[in-house]
Design an enzyme around this catalytic site. Structure first.
Site, PDB file in Angstrom:
ATOM      1  N   HIS A 176      46.068  37.035  31.591  1.00  0.00           N
ATOM      2  CA  HIS A 176      45.706  38.359  31.084  1.00  0.00           C
ATOM      3  C   HIS A 176      46.075  39.458  32.074  1.00  0.00           C
ATOM      4  O   HIS A 176      46.128  39.226  33.273  1.00  0.00           O
ATOM      5  CB  HIS A 176      44.240  38.471  30.665  1.00  0.00           C
ATOM      6  N   HIS A 222      33.808  41.493  40.174  1.00  0.00           N
ATOM      7  CA  HIS A 222      34.745  42.536  39.724  1.00  0.00           C
ATOM      8  C   HIS A 222      34.321  43.929  40.186  1.00  0.00           C
ATOM      9  O   HIS A 222      34.719  44.924  39.601  1.00  0.00           O
ATOM     10  CB  HIS A 222      34.841  42.544  38.202  1.00  0.00           C
ATOM     11  N   HIS A 251      35.834  34.126  31.321  1.00  0.00           N
ATOM     12  CA  HIS A 251      34.543  34.828  31.477  1.00  0.00           C
ATOM     13  C   HIS A 251      34.562  36.243  30.880  1.00  0.00           C
ATOM     14  O   HIS A 251      33.804  37.111  31.319  1.00  0.00           O
ATOM     15  CB  HIS A 251      34.153  34.868  32.957  1.00  0.00           C
ATOM     16  N   GLU A 299      43.189  34.905  38.225  1.00  0.00           N
ATOM     17  CA  GLU A 299      41.876  34.237  38.229  1.00  0.00           C
ATOM     18  C   GLU A 299      42.008  32.717  38.118  1.00  0.00           C
ATOM     19  O   GLU A 299      41.032  31.992  38.344  1.00  0.00           O
ATOM     20  CB  GLU A 299      40.999  34.791  37.106  1.00  0.00           C
TER      21      GLU A 299
END
Ligand code: DHB
Ligand code: FE
Length: 280
Positions: free
Chosen positions: A193, A59, A12, A240
């Site tokens: 990431h 977030h 995303h 995630e």
């Protein structure tokens, strides 16, 4: 009876939304990433799900460090987006389905998942970017949405096993809805990431490929990782992956892979895409 017609997992990354806003999908940098999506768009156009359960992580747009539920679910008639930076345009609201949301809430709480229920919920890039990827023409998106937000921001985070089990409970909740609705479960985030600190820019292709394989064939193997092991292997934001495990839990024991795509790097991230359906 409502039924889950398929499960989708996608990264995303906000830069994707900014690329869409600029019309840069065919630039050299972006082409290899965007070319993964048409088969999933075609499947959605053909399948026409009535409901999209969006399992994602906020977030800091709707929840912040002062109040951060481990799991939260929307029960609103619509969900607004708002400016969160990243060069992203603010997008029009997304339709919700309060009746379906409350059915999920009743069932999940009965199943001992004590979610925070939200009758107002701002949705951030982790919700809007996947929808822009999957339904580039919003007017064709007939599915109403139910956002389920998972804390990946402030430790302690829910374990991979807990997220998988949440997905199993979502699967049970859908199956007990009396209306004849087609439901797609869309998980967003990942893959590897890390955005900050000494390992900023860390991507682990071998680990991502293993996750994409195990998610199909042996998801329980992935539930055995602790959050700290996931941080080690996939980076601090690579956790995630837990949303992907929730999606997988919502599907049955055996699944068929209809499509997959992986490309690195997209911004700082190993970008993955999977479309699964329950095996016949
Ligand atoms: C990036 C990835 C994310 O998952 C996110 O939420 C923000 C930024 C990135 O790679 O730039
Ligand atoms: Fe993210």
């Amino acid at each position: 009876m409502a039924r889950i017609v398929g499960g989708i997992c996608t990264s995303h990354i906000p830069a994707i939304g900014a690329a869409i806003a600029r019309g840069a999908q065919d630039d050299d940098y972006w082409r290899p990433f965007f070319k993964g999506y048409p088969p999933v768009r075609d499947w959605l156009a053909e399948t026409k799900p009535d409901i999209a359960i969006m399992i994602y992580n906020d977030h800091g747009l709707n929840f912040f460090l002062d109040k951060l539920p481990t799991f939260a679910i929307g029960a609103a008639a619509e969900y607004q987006n708002a400016d969160e930076g990243w060069g992203l345009p603010t997008l029009p609201p997304y339709a919700g389905d309060p009746e379906f949301s409350w059915h999920l809430i009743e069932s999940l709480v009965n199943d001992e998942f004590d979610l925070t229920t939200c009758q107002e919920m701002l949705v951030d890039h982790a919700f809007t970017v996947p929808i822009a990827l999957l339904w580039p023409d919003r007017s064709t998106m007939t599915a109403k949405t139910v956002p389920i937000s998972v804390n990946t921001v402030q430790h302690p985070l829910p374990t991979p096993k807990r997220c998988y089990d949440l997905g199993v409970a979502v699967g049970r909740a859908v199956a007990s809805h009396p209306e004849d609705l087609k439901v797609v479960v869309i998980a967003t985030g990942g893959l590897s990431h890390q955005l900050e600190g000494k390992r900023a820019g860390f991507i682990n292709k071998a680990f991502d490929e293993m996750c994409m394989r195990d998610l199909i064939e042996d998801p329980l193997a992935l539930t055995r990782f602790s959050i700290h092991e996931l941080v080690e292997h996939a980076g601090s934001q690579g956790v995630e992956l837990i949303m992907w495990l929730a999606m997988r839990g919502a599907l049955g024991k055996d699944v068929a892979k209809l499509h997959s795509h992986y490309h690195i790097p997209v911004s700082n991230t190993g970008a993955g895409l999977l479309l699964l359906e329950n095996a016949a």
